[in-house]
Design an enzyme around this catalytic site. Structure first.
Site, PDB file in Angstrom:
ATOM      1  N   CYS A  61      25.299 -25.064 -35.143  1.00 12.89           N
ATOM      2  CA  CYS A  61      24.978 -26.489 -35.094  1.00 12.89           C
ATOM      3  C   CYS A  61      25.585 -27.145 -36.311  1.00 12.89           C
ATOM      4  CB  CYS A  61      23.473 -26.728 -35.074  1.00 12.89           C
ATOM      5  SG  CYS A  61      23.078 -28.491 -35.138  1.00 12.89           S
ATOM      6  N   ASN A  94      24.258 -19.207 -30.230  1.00 11.70           N
ATOM      7  CA  ASN A  94      23.123 -18.959 -29.343  1.00 11.70           C
ATOM      8  C   ASN A  94      23.072 -17.489 -28.972  1.00 11.70           C
ATOM      9  OD1 ASN A  94      24.211 -21.894 -28.478  1.00 11.70           O
ATOM     10  ND2 ASN A  94      22.017 -21.764 -28.232  1.00 11.70           N
ATOM     11  N   HIS A 119      14.978 -21.688 -26.445  1.00 11.30           N
ATOM     12  CA  HIS A 119      16.383 -21.764 -26.880  1.00 11.30           C
ATOM     13  C   HIS A 119      16.460 -21.029 -28.225  1.00 11.30           C
ATOM     14  CE1 HIS A 119      20.110 -24.418 -27.588  1.00 11.30           C
ATOM     15  NE2 HIS A 119      19.848 -24.011 -28.822  1.00 11.30           N
ATOM     16  N   ARG A 168      28.210 -27.095 -24.474  1.00 12.38           N
ATOM     17  CA  ARG A 168      27.712 -28.115 -25.407  1.00 12.38           C
ATOM     18  C   ARG A 168      27.403 -27.471 -26.767  1.00 12.38           C
ATOM     19  NH1 ARG A 168      23.686 -29.164 -28.846  1.00 12.38           N
ATOM     20  NH2 ARG A 168      22.221 -28.236 -27.382  1.00 12.38           N
ATOM     21  N   ASP A 169      26.322 -26.705 -26.856  1.00  9.95           N
ATOM     22  CA  ASP A 169      25.923 -26.129 -28.146  1.00  9.95           C
ATOM     23  C   ASP A 169      27.034 -25.223 -28.675  1.00  9.95           C
ATOM     24  OD1 ASP A 169      24.256 -25.698 -30.287  1.00  9.95           O
ATOM     25  OD2 ASP A 169      22.633 -24.804 -29.154  1.00  9.95           O
TER      26      ASP A 169
END
Ligand code: COA
Ligand code: ZN
Length: 299
Positions: free
Chosen positions: A238, A247, A205, A13-14
């Site tokens: 993002c 991340n 996170h 996802r991210d």
């Protein structure tokens, strides 16, 4: 002290949402399956957002339906609003994640809602989840610094965190969305949240924009946090938060934890193969900070 660390993989996802170009559903499914095979039991598989806003996440419905959740595993998906929640429920997702940004502007840029409206929707989704038997995780994004409003005060984050936990979120994830936090700030915030709420429903996170991702994980572990988001190969960013980098890499967090005597249940050689797999799919090699060393150890 608890010597198990849970790693929630957010690469699908991210990680993927910020890549140029889109993977096919078949590739996304292979990526998640390879992560499961490498021992990851917590995976965010995608998001139920507008395909116009994030084309990389189109078709998460079909992806969720195609994936089998093994016993003891938790496959989750991000939902920005009730429409997203309903799509997730129809697709059979057992855990959804709602995102509240700690600042007004970030909520507007991310999901076109005010902070108050985002909190209201988060509460509604948490309540719906309880009725329907779905777990609901709440993310508190830009919890240290906002790309639009600058530093975010600990008092604001503490208040929003308390509200989300009181609303009944199964997990609260404190997110350094743009990777601006330092370990002293992490220790101050997470130390106080663990003191106030215990660590069972808290996670962190981190993004590695300033090369402080792993140091921040360490600071949070020292504060009692035992659950972290991470992304295989350090994929990510993002699209709505300028300056955000990937991340903290899953393989780096696994290395840090295992070397300090914590158990993650993740198999390193297989995980490194997933790094290669996703790098191949994207046509760009991926890897965290310890990639070459980890590779040489696995060889
Ligand atoms: N899934 C799919 N489509 C959705 C949706 C969802 N969860 N929520 C709204 N839509 C659709 C609406 O049906 C409408 O479609 P139409 O143009 O065909 O009529 C369109 O999106 C606009 O709806 P609206 O309610 O006005 O939404 P918006 O334009 O204010 O956008 C979001 C709001 C949340 C849908 C959009 O900003 C978004 O998807 N953001 C994603 C943010 C994200 O992924 N951030 C990264 C993770 S934190
Ligand atoms: Zn993120």
């Amino acid at each position: 002290m608890n010597k198990t660390v849970i790693i929630n993989e957010v690469g699908p996802r991210d990680g993927l949402q910020s890549q140029d170009g889109e993977l096919s559903l078949e590739e996304r499914q292979r990526f998640v399956q390879a992560l499961l095979d490498a021992g990851l039991k917590h995976i965010e598989i995608g998001s139920f957002v507008s395909p116009k806003a994030v084309p990389q996440m189109a078709g998460t419905d079909e992806l969720a339906k195609a994936l089998q959740t093994p016993d003891g595993a938790e496959l989750s998906a991000l939902v920005p609003n009730m429409k997203g929640y309903e799509r997730a429920q129809v697709a059979g997702v057992g855990t959804v994640a709602v995102v509240v940004s700690a600042t007004e502007t970030m909520n507007q840029k991310n999901i076109n809602m005010s902070l108050d409206d985002t909190m209201r929707v988060a509460r509604e989704i948490i309540a719906r989840g309880k009725q329907d038997g779905l777990a609901v995780q709440a993310y508190l994004a830009v919890a240290f610094e906002c790309p639009f409003e600058g530093p975010v005060s600990q008092a604001v984050v503490t208040e929003l965190a308390a509200q989300l936990l009181e609303a009944g979120a199964d997990l609260l994830v404190i997110a350094d969305t743009i990777g601006a936090a330092n370990p002293a700030q992490v220790k101050a915030l997470m130390g106080s949240l663990v003191l106030g709420h215990g660590s069972a429903r808290l996670a962190c996170h981190f993004h590695d924009t300033r090369a402080l991702g792993l140091a921040n994980v360490f600071a949070a572990i020292e504060s009692g946090v035992r659950r972290f988001d991470a992304s295989t190969g350090g994929l990510g960013g993002c699209p709505f938060a300028p300056g955000a980098k990937g991340n903290v890499a899953t393989e780096d967090v696994v290395m840090l934890c295992e070397q300090m005597g914590y158990t993650t249940g993740i198999k390193m050689p297989e995980l490194l193969d997933v790094v290669d797999l996703i790098g191949g799919m994207l046509g760009r090699p991926q890897g965290g900070r310890a990639h070459y060393w980890l590779r040489s150890q696995a060889a």
